[in-house]
Design an enzyme around this catalytic site. Structure first.
Site, PDB file in Angstrom:
ATOM      1  N   HIS A   9    -115.536 -17.318  32.512  1.00  0.00           N
ATOM      2  CA  HIS A   9    -116.679 -16.618  31.419  1.00  0.00           C
ATOM      3  C   HIS A   9    -116.705 -17.373  29.753  1.00  0.00           C
ATOM      4  CE1 HIS A   9    -117.075 -12.251  29.773  1.00  0.00           C
ATOM      5  NE2 HIS A   9    -117.879 -12.350  31.016  1.00  0.00           N
ATOM      6  N   GLU A  36    -120.284 -19.152  33.747  1.00  0.00           N
ATOM      7  CA  GLU A  36    -121.335 -18.140  33.348  1.00  0.00           C
ATOM      8  C   GLU A  36    -121.727 -18.223  32.034  1.00  0.00           C
ATOM      9  OE1 GLU A  36    -121.651 -13.993  31.906  1.00  0.00           O
ATOM     10  OE2 GLU A  36    -120.288 -15.499  31.004  1.00  0.00           O
ATOM     11  N   ASP A  38    -124.406 -16.514  29.181  1.00  0.00           N
ATOM     12  CA  ASP A  38    -125.380 -15.425  28.026  1.00  0.00           C
ATOM     13  C   ASP A  38    -126.972 -15.893  27.777  1.00  0.00           C
ATOM     14  OD1 ASP A  38    -123.334 -12.924  29.238  1.00  0.00           O
ATOM     15  OD2 ASP A  38    -122.781 -13.962  27.550  1.00  0.00           O
ATOM     16  N   HIS A  51    -123.712 -14.305  23.413  1.00  0.00           N
ATOM     17  CA  HIS A  51    -123.679 -13.090  24.889  1.00  0.00           C
ATOM     18  C   HIS A  51    -124.553 -12.080  23.516  1.00  0.00           C
ATOM     19  CE1 HIS A  51    -121.385  -9.147  25.675  1.00  0.00           C
ATOM     20  NE2 HIS A  51    -121.503  -9.899  26.723  1.00  0.00           N
ATOM     21  N   GLU A 110    -127.142 -15.289  32.369  1.00  0.00           N
ATOM     22  CA  GLU A 110    -127.135 -13.954  32.697  1.00  0.00           C
ATOM     23  C   GLU A 110    -127.898 -13.707  31.505  1.00  0.00           C
ATOM     24  OE1 GLU A 110    -123.074 -11.245  31.033  1.00  0.00           O
ATOM     25  OE2 GLU A 110    -124.506  -9.954  31.016  1.00  0.00           O
TER      26      GLU A 110
HETATM   27  O1  G3P Z   1    -121.935 -11.860  34.290  1.00  0.00           O
HETATM   28  C1  G3P Z   1    -120.443 -11.263  33.994  1.00  0.00           C
HETATM   29  C2  G3P Z   1    -119.524 -10.700  32.615  1.00  0.00           C
HETATM   30  O2  G3P Z   1    -120.519 -11.830  31.919  1.00  0.00           O
HETATM   31  C3  G3P Z   1    -120.676  -9.312  32.127  1.00  0.00           C
HETATM   32  O3  G3P Z   1    -120.682  -8.771  30.601  1.00  0.00           O
HETATM   33  O4  G3P Z   1    -120.027  -8.542  28.618  1.00  0.00           O
HETATM   34  O5  G3P Z   1    -119.065 -10.905  29.488  1.00  0.00           O
HETATM   35  O6  G3P Z   1    -121.622 -10.565  29.515  1.00  0.00           O
HETATM   36  P1  G3P Z   1    -120.681  -9.083  29.488  1.00  0.00           P
HETATM   37 CA    CA Z   2    -122.358 -12.160  30.952  1.00  0.00          CA
END
Ligand code: G3P
Ligand code: CA
Length: 239
Positions: A9, A36, A38, A51, A110
């Site tokens: 993550h 993952e 952002d 993020h 994301e």
């Molecule tokens: O993609 C799952 C998660 O990353 C979503 O929440 O705030 O960590 O981007 P956040």
């Molecule tokens: Ca995310």
């Protein structure tokens, strides 16, 4: 033992500054199945990996990401906030991240900023080896992507409220997966996803015991800040 697909993550963000190449390299070393990250958009239309929509928390810059050109963002220090060892670690463009990761493991992009969606689509053909899944909380954005890219793997994110409506969106979008926040996961949710043949990937899970419970309940994978820890408990790489 149940298999579990482990996404790092924001990269291996427990061990290195989130959404940096250092965190992605650490995730590769940890044996993550996927990463993952952002995606926002710089003022000159270049997708960048961060993020927040502002710079203060994770860089030495200030103001909105969208108010800076990519070249300016690339000069920022996105590592010192995490620890002195990472001083000078840059904020990556999406192209830099894909150059490092394409063909090595699954990449979940994301999309945070609405306008970043089409910029991501423009970039992907340059990385034919990249196994990419695009996700967003913004289901209208995902619908726009689907109109422009009929075959692009999409995943629907949901953090609260009606997961049933989100699931309906996922079906309408021909999504390849559903990505709920861990608090939303319940037997009815998992049963509904099973009926729709929609694999469930849950965020954010760092505790191996919790991961085991989810795997037994039928969850396909998790997003973890600490993929090395989960890999110790789930040594088999999931398909
Ligand atoms: O993609 C799952 C998660 O990353 C979503 O929440 O705030 O960590 O981007 P956040
Ligand atoms: Ca995310």
């Amino acid at each position: 033992m149940n298999n579990l697909f482990v996404y790092a993550h924001r990269g291996a963000s427990a061990e290195a500054p989130e959404n940096t190449l250092a965190a992605f390299r650490r995730a590769l070393d940890a044996g993550a199945d996927g990463i993952e990250m952002d995606v926002h958009l710089a003022s000159d239309g270049v997708p960048v990996v961060i993020h927040d929509d502002t710079l203060e928390r994770t860089t030495d810059g200030s103001g909105a990401v969208a108010a800076h050109r990519a070249a300016q963002l690339q000069t920022l220090d996105a590592g010192s906030w995490f620890g002195p060892h990472f001083a000078g670690e840059p904020l990556p463009t999406l192209e830099e991240a894909l150059r490092l990761l394409a063909g090595r493991l699954r990449i979940n992009l994301e999309v945070k900023a609405t306008r970043a969606g089409l910029a991501v689509l423009d970039l992907l053909p340059s990385f034919p080896a990249a196994e990419v899944v695009v996700s967003s909380f913004d289901h209208a954005l995902l619908a726009d992507l689907r109109r422009n890219a009929p075959d692009l793997p999409l995943a629907v994110l949901q953090e609260s409220g009606s997961w049933r409506r989100a699931l309906a969106s996922a079906v309408a979008l021909h999504a390849c997966a559903f990505h709920p926040q861990v608090d939303l996961v319940s037997r009815p949710l998992l049963a509904a996803c099973r009926r729709m043949q929609l694999p469930v990937f849950v965020w954010t899970v760092d505790d191996a015991g919790q991961a085991r419970t989810l795997a037994r309940a039928g969850v396909a994978g998790v997003f973890s800040n600490d993929p090395a820890e989960l890999r110790r408990h789930f040594p088999t790489t999931a398909a």
